[in-house]
Design a protein around this motif. Structure first.
Motif, PDB file in Angstrom:
ATOM      1  N   ASN A  69       0.796  -1.230   0.000  1.00 53.14           N
ATOM      2  CA  ASN A  69       0.000   0.000   0.000  1.00 53.14           C
ATOM      3  C   ASN A  69       0.825   1.275   0.000  1.00 53.14           C
ATOM      4  N   CYS A  70       1.945   1.318   0.728  1.00 58.33           N
ATOM      5  CA  CYS A  70       2.715   2.561   0.797  1.00 58.33           C
ATOM      6  C   CYS A  70       3.433   2.886  -0.508  1.00 58.33           C
ATOM      7  N   THR A  71       3.481   1.929  -1.417  1.00 56.35           N
ATOM      8  CA  THR A  71       4.108   2.149  -2.720  1.00 56.35           C
ATOM      9  C   THR A  71       3.462   3.318  -3.452  1.00 56.35           C
ATOM     10  N   TYR A  72       2.177   3.521  -3.214  1.00 57.87           N
ATOM     11  CA  TYR A  72       1.420   4.518  -3.968  1.00 57.87           C
ATOM     12  C   TYR A  72       1.089   5.755  -3.130  1.00 57.87           C
ATOM     13  N   TRP A  73       1.768   5.918  -2.011  1.00 50.66           N
ATOM     14  CA  TRP A  73       1.439   7.027  -1.116  1.00 50.66           C
ATOM     15  C   TRP A  73       1.837   8.362  -1.730  1.00 50.66           C
ATOM     16  N   PRO A  74       0.986   9.392  -1.611  1.00 54.86           N
ATOM     17  CA  PRO A  74       1.254  10.663  -2.292  1.00 54.86           C
ATOM     18  C   PRO A  74       2.331  11.516  -1.639  1.00 54.86           C
TER      19      PRO A  74
END
Length: 520
Positions: free
Chosen positions: A430-435
């Motif tokens: 999930n954190c791969t796509y964190w803004p």
């Protein structure tokens, strides 16, 4: 502490940067989260340290205490810089609550408590449990205090999804069988991150653990204490250790229960925790198969694990009816089982829920999953999971750069846990796509110059593996390890007089137990 009901403690933990957990405000246990890969990188504070003069107005503020509407508790608002690199800029308001020392005996000071998460409401924990459930001698001599960390609950909470959107998110298949399912999973993580950015805005880049630790020091000063006295559970141990790293000379009596290891990468933390859940499941399975009504059979621990995996696969292919619109698919079923791993008191509830779900009725296991996510009966969610992701994704670089990394790591997760490994491997995406880019880095915390710090570890803790407590106690220059030989997440208030006496003595007298003390 007093032992709470199994229903309360069953949902008391969070950790994985991709998975979700729950933190019950009425529970004595905590929640977890952190990561890192054995590296000894330097700390990565979210903001440069401001000068004392720049923060003078914050350290000198006088909170207006008022009745909370909860018997005996007072509430106030604490102001802090939104960005410590720009202390003259926008502010953030933090919710604080306290209950005054009851006496008799000389007041020691304030005892700040945090139940973990990240994302657990410390104010809710104080008012629902700690302020009335901590041992009377401790409450007699401390003002019990809590502050909801920035982005959490009452402190300008992170918001990400609507209730229906969160329902959809929790049901996405986290064990993808083909590229289409991989695409669906990655799309769900991207929608989650985009929702957080859209609904939270300026607060999102400023909810790191370093910033929250700085907030805690402002609160310490506002309360009139020269040193910070603190009990943190699970993720709360990382918060406490971070405070000790930033302000070693202001450390008072710190209890870090269910300890995190700040030297681990996100990948290693997720994988270690996966192994922790396997350890907890094997303890549950050993107990279950010895019973004639075990829903996983009466064979071996291994055959029980095979039976549970078979059920998960069946729920993936044909979700189990629950009597409502949401059926129990593999993701929700797995979450429900994980929820019950946090405390052995929840094992009877899990046996009953699995019996019903395997028989074709999934409402009881769905209820466990809902409690884990803090979903209300009206379909709304607390902000626990949103804050959990926001803090985790700031505190450490992501475990993966993309789905290919998750697929590559999955076998090692499955080796760590044949039951939960595959799903937890993909959940760490999930954190791969964190803004917002991560501001923290894995590193060892020594806190040179700090007063003695008590680190507590449970040998079969599912969420914060025991080896993390050993590691943190060894890293801290003044760390003392207290070991609880038992099951469940965290140790204080879970029925061991040995543990409780050691912690109470430390809090009341400042004397840690003998090094490497073990309790059962």
């Amino acid at each position: 502490m007093l032992r709470t009901s199994a229903a309360a403690v069953a949902v008391a933990g969070l950790i994985l940067s991709g998975c979700t957990g729950g933190s019950d405000a009425a529970s004595p246990t905590g929640s977890a989260t952190r990561a890192a890969g054995g590296a000894s990188a330097t700390p990565g504070p979210a903001s440069p340290a401001p000068s004392p003069e720049e923060l003078k107005k914050y350290y000198g503020q006088k909170p207006a205490w008022r009745d909370c509407g909860v018997s005996g508790f007072q509430c106030a608002t604490l102001r802090a810089p939104l960005d410590y690199a720009k202390p003259a800029g926008p502010e953030i308001e933090l919710a604080v609550s306290r209950v005054r020392a009851t006496g008799p005996g000389e007041r020691i000071g304030s005892l700040l408590v945090n139940p973990g998460g990240p994302g657990g409401s410390a104010v809710g924990y104080l008012q629902g449990y700690a302020g009335i459930g901590y041992p009377e001698p401790v409450r007699a001599r401390y003002d019990m205090v809590a502050v909801d960390p920035r982005g959490v609950a009452r402190s300008e909470p992170v918001a990400c999804l609507t209730g229906p959107e969160m329902d959809a998110y929790t049901q996405v298949d986290q064990t993808p069988d083909d590229q289409a399912e991989v695409n669906a999973l990655t799309a769900s993580f991207k929608r989650f991150a985009a929702g957080c950015e859209k609904r939270t805005g300026a607060v999102l880049p400023h909810v790191s653990t370093v910033e929250t630790a700085r907030d805690m020091d402002i609160l310490r000063a506002v309360l009139g204490d020269a040193r910070l006295h603190y009990v943190g559970a699970s993720y709360g141990t990382f918060l406490g250790a971070t405070y000790a790293e930033l302000f070693p000379g202001r450390v008072g009596r710190l209890v870090l229960d269910g300890a995190m290891d700040p030297s681990l990468s996100a990948l290693d933390l997720n994988r270690d925790q996966t192994a922790g859940f396997e350890t907890a499941f094997r303890a549950f399975a050993a107990d279950c198969v010895a019973r004639p009504d075990c829903p996983l059979g009466t064979g071996t621990v291994e055959s029980a694990g095979q039976a549970l995996r078979k059920f998960f696969h069946a729920a993936d292919a044909a979700p189990v009816p629950t009597g409502e619109k949401r059926a129990l698919g593999e993701s929700l079923a797995t979450t429900g089982v994980i929820a019950a791993m946090y405390d052995e008191g929840a094992w009877p509830q899990l046996r009953e829920a699995l019996t019903r779900a395997i028989g074709g009725e999934g409402s009881a296991l769905l209820a466990l999953a809902d409690s884990y996510y803090e979903r209300e009966p009206d379909g709304t969610y607390s902000n626990l999971m949103y804050a959990n992701a926001a803090v985790n994704c700031l505190d450490l670089p992501p475990a993966y750069q993309g789905p290919a990394d998750a697929a590559k790591a999955a076998p090692s997760f499955t080796e760590a846990s044949p039951v939960f490994g595959e799903g937890l491997a993909w959940a760490a995406l999930n954190c791969t796509y964190w803004p917002t880019p991560a501001t923290g880095r894995p590193h060892r915390i020594t806190a040179e110059g700090a007063a003695p710090v008590l680190v507590v570890g449970t040998t079969r803790d599912p969420a914060t593996p025991y080896k993390w407590a050993r590691s943190l106690a060894d890293q801290l220059s003044s760390g003392t390890l207290l070991t609880y030989e038992g099951d469940g997440h965290t140790a204080y208030g879970r029925g061991s007089d040995c543990v409780d006496t050691a912690i109470n003595t430390y809090l009341l007298e400042g004397t840690p137990p003998t090094p490497r003390k073990r309790c059962s």
